[in-house]
Scaffold this motif. Sequence first.
Motif, PDB file in Angstrom:
ATOM      1  N   LYS A   1       0.840  -1.189   0.000  1.00  0.00           N
ATOM      2  CA  LYS A   1       0.000   0.000   0.000  1.00  0.00           C
ATOM      3  C   LYS A   1       0.879   1.244   0.000  1.00  0.00           C
ATOM      4  O   LYS A   1       2.098   1.157   0.188  1.00  0.00           O
ATOM      5  CB  LYS A   1      -0.932  -0.007   1.210  1.00  0.00           C
ATOM      6  N   PHE A   2       0.248   2.411  -0.187  1.00  0.00           N
ATOM      7  CA  PHE A   2       0.997   3.661  -0.316  1.00  0.00           C
ATOM      8  C   PHE A   2       1.927   3.865   0.871  1.00  0.00           C
ATOM      9  O   PHE A   2       1.539   3.722   2.034  1.00  0.00           O
ATOM     10  CB  PHE A   2       0.049   4.846  -0.440  1.00  0.00           C
ATOM     11  N   ASN A   3       3.179   4.217   0.554  1.00  0.00           N
ATOM     12  CA  ASN A   3       4.204   4.403   1.566  1.00  0.00           C
ATOM     13  C   ASN A   3       5.041   5.617   1.168  1.00  0.00           C
ATOM     14  O   ASN A   3       5.772   5.570   0.179  1.00  0.00           O
ATOM     15  CB  ASN A   3       5.083   3.152   1.666  1.00  0.00           C
ATOM     16  N   LEU A   4       4.916   6.703   1.920  1.00  0.00           N
ATOM     17  CA  LEU A   4       5.603   7.943   1.563  1.00  0.00           C
ATOM     18  C   LEU A   4       7.110   7.771   1.562  1.00  0.00           C
ATOM     19  O   LEU A   4       7.809   8.324   0.705  1.00  0.00           O
ATOM     20  CB  LEU A   4       5.202   9.058   2.539  1.00  0.00           C
ATOM     21  N   LYS A   5       7.630   6.984   2.502  1.00  0.00           N
ATOM     22  CA  LYS A   5       9.070   6.766   2.567  1.00  0.00           C
ATOM     23  C   LYS A   5       9.581   6.105   1.290  1.00  0.00           C
ATOM     24  O   LYS A   5      10.621   6.505   0.745  1.00  0.00           O
ATOM     25  CB  LYS A   5       9.406   5.875   3.773  1.00  0.00           C
ATOM     26  N   ALA A   6       8.834   5.114   0.790  1.00  0.00           N
ATOM     27  CA  ALA A   6       9.237   4.433  -0.438  1.00  0.00           C
ATOM     28  C   ALA A   6       9.196   5.387  -1.630  1.00  0.00           C
ATOM     29  O   ALA A   6      10.045   5.323  -2.519  1.00  0.00           O
ATOM     30  CB  ALA A   6       8.331   3.233  -0.688  1.00  0.00           C
ATOM     31  N   VAL A   7       8.198   6.269  -1.636  1.00  0.00           N
ATOM     32  CA  VAL A   7       8.089   7.242  -2.727  1.00  0.00           C
ATOM     33  C   VAL A   7       9.300   8.166  -2.738  1.00  0.00           C
ATOM     34  O   VAL A   7       9.902   8.427  -3.784  1.00  0.00           O
ATOM     35  CB  VAL A   7       6.790   8.065  -2.579  1.00  0.00           C
ATOM     36  N   LEU A   8       9.673   8.667  -1.566  1.00  0.00           N
ATOM     37  CA  LEU A   8      10.814   9.584  -1.478  1.00  0.00           C
ATOM     38  C   LEU A   8      12.119   8.897  -1.858  1.00  0.00           C
ATOM     39  O   LEU A   8      12.966   9.491  -2.530  1.00  0.00           O
ATOM     40  CB  LEU A   8      10.910  10.147  -0.058  1.00  0.00           C
ATOM     41  N   GLN A   9      12.255   7.630  -1.453  1.00  0.00           N
ATOM     42  CA  GLN A   9      13.462   6.889  -1.804  1.00  0.00           C
ATOM     43  C   GLN A   9      13.574   6.719  -3.305  1.00  0.00           C
ATOM     44  O   GLN A   9      14.648   6.888  -3.893  1.00  0.00           O
ATOM     45  CB  GLN A   9      13.448   5.523  -1.120  1.00  0.00           C
ATOM     46  N   ARG A  10      12.452   6.403  -3.949  1.00  0.00           N
ATOM     47  CA  ARG A  10      12.481   6.230  -5.399  1.00  0.00           C
ATOM     48  C   ARG A  10      12.762   7.550  -6.098  1.00  0.00           C
ATOM     49  O   ARG A  10      13.494   7.597  -7.089  1.00  0.00           O
ATOM     50  CB  ARG A  10      11.144   5.650  -5.885  1.00  0.00           C
ATOM     51  N   PHE A  11      12.186   8.643  -5.565  1.00  0.00           N
ATOM     52  CA  PHE A  11      12.342   9.947  -6.209  1.00  0.00           C
ATOM     53  C   PHE A  11      13.782  10.441  -6.133  1.00  0.00           C
ATOM     54  O   PHE A  11      14.353  10.929  -7.103  1.00  0.00           O
ATOM     55  CB  PHE A  11      11.401  10.964  -5.555  1.00  0.00           C
ATOM     56  N   PHE A  12      14.389  10.297  -4.954  1.00  0.00           N
ATOM     57  CA  PHE A  12      15.725  10.851  -4.753  1.00  0.00           C
ATOM     58  C   PHE A  12      16.839   9.911  -5.210  1.00  0.00           C
ATOM     59  O   PHE A  12      17.865  10.345  -5.703  1.00  0.00           O
ATOM     60  CB  PHE A  12      15.921  11.216  -3.284  1.00  0.00           C
ATOM     61  N   LYS A  13      16.637   8.629  -5.031  1.00  0.00           N
ATOM     62  CA  LYS A  13      17.692   7.675  -5.367  1.00  0.00           C
ATOM     63  C   LYS A  13      17.527   7.090  -6.758  1.00  0.00           C
ATOM     64  O   LYS A  13      18.493   6.730  -7.420  1.00  0.00           O
ATOM     65  CB  LYS A  13      17.725   6.540  -4.339  1.00  0.00           C
ATOM     66  N   GLY A  14      16.271   6.981  -7.196  1.00  0.00           N
ATOM     67  CA  GLY A  14      16.029   6.369  -8.491  1.00  0.00           C
ATOM     68  C   GLY A  14      16.322   4.889  -8.458  1.00  0.00           C
ATOM     69  O   GLY A  14      16.636   4.304  -7.441  1.00  0.00           O
TER      70      GLY A  14
ATOM     71  N   PRO B   1       8.393  -1.531 -15.574  1.00  0.00           N
ATOM     72  CA  PRO B   1       7.369  -0.567 -15.983  1.00  0.00           C
ATOM     73  C   PRO B   1       7.071   0.545 -14.984  1.00  0.00           C
ATOM     74  O   PRO B   1       6.275   1.421 -15.270  1.00  0.00           O
ATOM     75  CB  PRO B   1       6.130  -1.450 -16.159  1.00  0.00           C
ATOM     76  N   ASN B   2       7.661   0.522 -13.794  1.00  0.00           N
ATOM     77  CA  ASN B   2       7.462   1.598 -12.814  1.00  0.00           C
ATOM     78  C   ASN B   2       5.995   1.812 -12.463  1.00  0.00           C
ATOM     79  O   ASN B   2       5.476   2.935 -12.510  1.00  0.00           O
ATOM     80  CB  ASN B   2       8.065   2.910 -13.322  1.00  0.00           C
ATOM     81  N   PHE B   3       5.316   0.745 -12.101  1.00  0.00           N
ATOM     82  CA  PHE B   3       3.950   0.863 -11.622  1.00  0.00           C
ATOM     83  C   PHE B   3       3.937   1.554 -10.258  1.00  0.00           C
ATOM     84  O   PHE B   3       4.906   1.509  -9.505  1.00  0.00           O
ATOM     85  CB  PHE B   3       3.306  -0.521 -11.485  1.00  0.00           C
ATOM     86  N   LEU B   4       2.781   2.140  -9.930  1.00  0.00           N
ATOM     87  CA  LEU B   4       2.604   2.775  -8.637  1.00  0.00           C
ATOM     88  C   LEU B   4       1.892   1.828  -7.676  1.00  0.00           C
ATOM     89  O   LEU B   4       1.510   0.720  -8.032  1.00  0.00           O
ATOM     90  CB  LEU B   4       1.809   4.071  -8.797  1.00  0.00           C
ATOM     91  N   PHE B   5       1.678   2.292  -6.452  1.00  0.00           N
ATOM     92  CA  PHE B   5       1.021   1.486  -5.429  1.00  0.00           C
ATOM     93  C   PHE B   5      -0.395   1.127  -5.885  1.00  0.00           C
ATOM     94  O   PHE B   5      -1.156   2.013  -6.288  1.00  0.00           O
ATOM     95  CB  PHE B   5       0.956   2.264  -4.114  1.00  0.00           C
ATOM     96  N   PRO B   6      -0.789  -0.139  -5.789  1.00  0.00           N
ATOM     97  CA  PRO B   6      -2.121  -0.558  -6.232  1.00  0.00           C
ATOM     98  C   PRO B   6      -3.185  -0.276  -5.169  1.00  0.00           C
ATOM     99  O   PRO B   6      -2.866   0.038  -4.021  1.00  0.00           O
ATOM    100  CB  PRO B   6      -1.937  -2.062  -6.421  1.00  0.00           C
TER     101      PRO B   6
ATOM    102  N   CYS C   1      -6.559   6.839  -8.144  1.00  0.00           N
ATOM    103  CA  CYS C   1      -5.616   7.558  -8.996  1.00  0.00           C
ATOM    104  C   CYS C   1      -4.470   6.666  -9.436  1.00  0.00           C
ATOM    105  O   CYS C   1      -4.076   6.665 -10.605  1.00  0.00           O
ATOM    106  CB  CYS C   1      -5.075   8.776  -8.255  1.00  0.00           C
ATOM    107  N   PHE C   2      -3.930   5.909  -8.507  1.00  0.00           N
ATOM    108  CA  PHE C   2      -2.814   5.037  -8.843  1.00  0.00           C
ATOM    109  C   PHE C   2      -3.245   3.944  -9.818  1.00  0.00           C
ATOM    110  O   PHE C   2      -2.489   3.562 -10.716  1.00  0.00           O
ATOM    111  CB  PHE C   2      -2.230   4.400  -7.578  1.00  0.00           C
ATOM    112  N   ASP C   3      -4.447   3.405  -9.638  1.00  0.00           N
ATOM    113  CA  ASP C   3      -4.926   2.349 -10.526  1.00  0.00           C
ATOM    114  C   ASP C   3      -5.117   2.862 -11.948  1.00  0.00           C
ATOM    115  O   ASP C   3      -4.861   2.138 -12.918  1.00  0.00           O
ATOM    116  CB  ASP C   3      -6.243   1.767 -10.001  1.00  0.00           C
TER     117      ASP C   3
ATOM    118  N   THR D   1      -2.858  -4.605 -10.119  1.00  0.00           N
ATOM    119  CA  THR D   1      -1.976  -4.325 -11.254  1.00  0.00           C
ATOM    120  C   THR D   1      -1.745  -5.561 -12.103  1.00  0.00           C
ATOM    121  O   THR D   1      -1.830  -5.509 -13.334  1.00  0.00           O
ATOM    122  CB  THR D   1      -0.625  -3.774 -10.763  1.00  0.00           C
ATOM    123  N   THR D   2      -1.438  -6.683 -11.465  1.00  0.00           N
ATOM    124  CA  THR D   2      -1.204  -7.902 -12.242  1.00  0.00           C
ATOM    125  C   THR D   2      -2.507  -8.410 -12.860  1.00  0.00           C
ATOM    126  O   THR D   2      -2.493  -9.000 -13.945  1.00  0.00           O
ATOM    127  CB  THR D   2      -0.574  -8.999 -11.368  1.00  0.00           C
TER     128      THR D   2
END
Length: 211
Positions: free
Chosen positions: A43-56, A76-81, A85-87, A116-117
């Motif tokens: 599920k949505f996790n702000l920490k994971a989002v920030l890690q992906r944004f800054f570290k790639g 494919p860089n899917f977002l949290f299901p 909006c994410f779906d 997603t799958t």
Amino acid sequence: MKKVLMLTGVYWDETLQRHQQFAEYLVKNGIQVYFIEHIVSSKFNLKAVLQRFFKGRKNDKFNANPKSKGIHLYSPNFLFPGSGCFDIYNKYRVSELIEKTGSEFDLVINYLPISTTRYIIEAINYKKLIYDCVRNFKAWGGYYSSIEKEEEWLINNSDTIFTDSAFLTDAMKQRTSKKVVQFMPIANNLWLSGCVERKIHSISKIAYFGS
């Protein structure tokens, strides 16, 4: 040549596990593998989002893995299901993915019971579907609320269920009358040579290998 689509939650270059083992086993037997890596299942996790944004991580790409010829990687860089909006975004990414991989497959192996799958499976043509269950998702925690409903859909639409433990095997047999195959999680070239119907009732020693 036969084509297999593998829907996974791991990166190809992560620690070797059944996902990569299975892909290499198939390639060695003359089957072309399309390995979809790191499909986000939590599920949505702000920490994971920030890690992906800054570290790639990796650029969006589709290419044959040079280490294992015949394995095609796609990230494919899917977002949290599990949210509106994410779906919507994930459905759009599914259409892009299928443009790269094609829509015809002999076999689909799915590790993730998520929306997603399901979108991917519903958008392609395939002959058989395997749910390779590697986790008790309902009890694990960190997943969105409809994970159990999505898993039920996947179980009902799969031809065969794979597991890697007696616990998961028993749990799946209680939920479906379909064939449940338990593989011993052994990392060698013969790990897919057969199914062992055996339960260990007592354990005297445990060895842990990992980080």
